[in-house]
Structures are given as C-alpha cells and as structure tokens.
Design a protein around this motif. Structure first.
Motif, short mmCIF file in Angstrom:
data_model
loop_
_atom_site.label_atom_id
_atom_site.label_comp_id
_atom_site.label_asym_id
_atom_site.label_seq_id
_atom_site.Cartn_x
_atom_site.Cartn_y
_atom_site.Cartn_z
N GLN A 1 0.77 -1.38 0.15
CA GLN A 1 -0.30 -0.03 -0.17
C GLN A 1 0.92 1.40 -0.54
OE1 GLN A 1 -3.25 0.21 -0.44
NE2 GLN A 1 -4.16 -2.20 -0.44
N ARG A 2 1.88 1.64 0.82
CA ARG A 2 3.07 2.33 0.66
C ARG A 2 3.35 3.01 -0.10
NH1 ARG A 2 8.17 2.95 1.46
NH2 ARG A 2 8.43 0.81 2.23
N LYS A 3 3.94 1.72 -1.23
CA LYS A 3 4.64 1.98 -2.56
C LYS A 3 3.68 1.94 -3.31
CE LYS A 3 9.02 -0.80 -0.99
NZ LYS A 3 9.74 -2.19 -1.94
N LEU A 4 2.80 1.71 -2.96
CA LEU A 4 1.12 1.89 -4.09
C LEU A 4 1.53 3.04 -4.07
CD1 LEU A 4 -0.32 0.88 -6.49
CD2 LEU A 4 -1.97 -0.11 -5.17
N GLY A 5 1.14 3.69 -3.20
CA GLY A 5 0.56 4.98 -3.11
C GLY A 5 1.50 5.91 -3.44
N LEU A 6 2.83 5.69 -3.58
CA LEU A 6 4.03 6.88 -3.69
C LEU A 6 3.84 6.54 -4.87
CD1 LEU A 6 6.87 5.42 -1.43
CD2 LEU A 6 6.03 7.94 -1.98
N LEU A 7 3.85 5.71 -5.82
CA LEU A 7 3.70 5.74 -7.54
C LEU A 7 2.32 5.94 -8.45
CD1 LEU A 7 4.22 1.51 -8.14
CD2 LEU A 7 5.73 3.28 -9.02
N ARG A 8 1.38 6.32 -7.39
CA ARG A 8 0.31 6.53 -7.64
C ARG A 8 0.59 8.59 -7.85
NH1 ARG A 8 -4.55 2.60 -6.10
NH2 ARG A 8 -4.91 1.17 -7.86
N ASP A 9 1.61 8.93 -6.70
CA ASP A 9 1.24 10.09 -6.17
C ASP A 9 2.70 10.69 -8.01
OD1 ASP A 9 -0.18 10.49 -4.41
OD2 ASP A 9 1.60 10.03 -2.52
N ARG A 10 3.18 10.34 -7.66
CA ARG A 10 4.04 10.17 -8.86
C ARG A 10 3.42 10.34 -10.35
NH1 ARG A 10 9.22 6.77 -8.37
NH2 ARG A 10 9.58 7.94 -6.34
#
Length: 91
Positions: free
Chosen positions: A74-83
C-alpha cells in the motif's frame, strides 16, 4: 562341380535389395520435401516482445509472490500513484 543355390540371388539378396531401394526412395522424397519447403517458405517477422507490465502490476506481482507485505504494498502503491498523478510532472 559346386552348386551354390543356382546362378542368381537367394531370398535374402532380394529382400536386402528391396529394403535398400525403399530406403533410397524415402531419402529422395524427404530431400524433395525439404527443398520445396525451403523454396516456398516466406520470411516471418520476428515475434514482438510481450507487453511490459506497469509498475503497479509489478508491485502486485511482488505482493502475490510474498516478497512484500500488504503494508509495504500500500505504501509503495501510494508513492507510485502520487508520482504519476496529473499535474505532478515537475517533481
């Protein structure tokens, strides 16, 4: 005077001669087939590479394999979507 089964071949001679003739005919037919295929084949384009997975798909695959846990997913998915969100190209 010696008599050797007459003055011709015996049954084994005829059988061997027939087998050799069949083998030669098979080789000739196979050669004709190979040459015909070589002359009539068209060059096929190389297969295209499989489509590459998106970063989100790769992340989901890592979670499915058990390489990362749900929190890290979830943390990495959020980072990818923010980017990759619209309006964030300047980052």
């Amino acid at each position: 005077m010696m008599f050797w089964y007459g003055n011709g071949m015996n049954g084994w001679g005829y059988a061997l001669m027939a087998l050799v003739m069949i083998a030669i005919l098979v080789v000739i037919v196979l050669m004709v087939i190979v040459v015909a295929r070589a002359l009539t084949s068209t060059a096929q384009p190389p297969p295209s590479p499989p489509p590459s997975d998106t970063p989100e798909q790769l992340l989901a695959q890592r979670m499915a394999r058990g390489e990362i846990d749900e929190d890290e997913y979830q943390r990495k998915l959020g980072l990818l979507r923010d980017r990759h969100s619209p309006g964030q190209e300047g980052r």
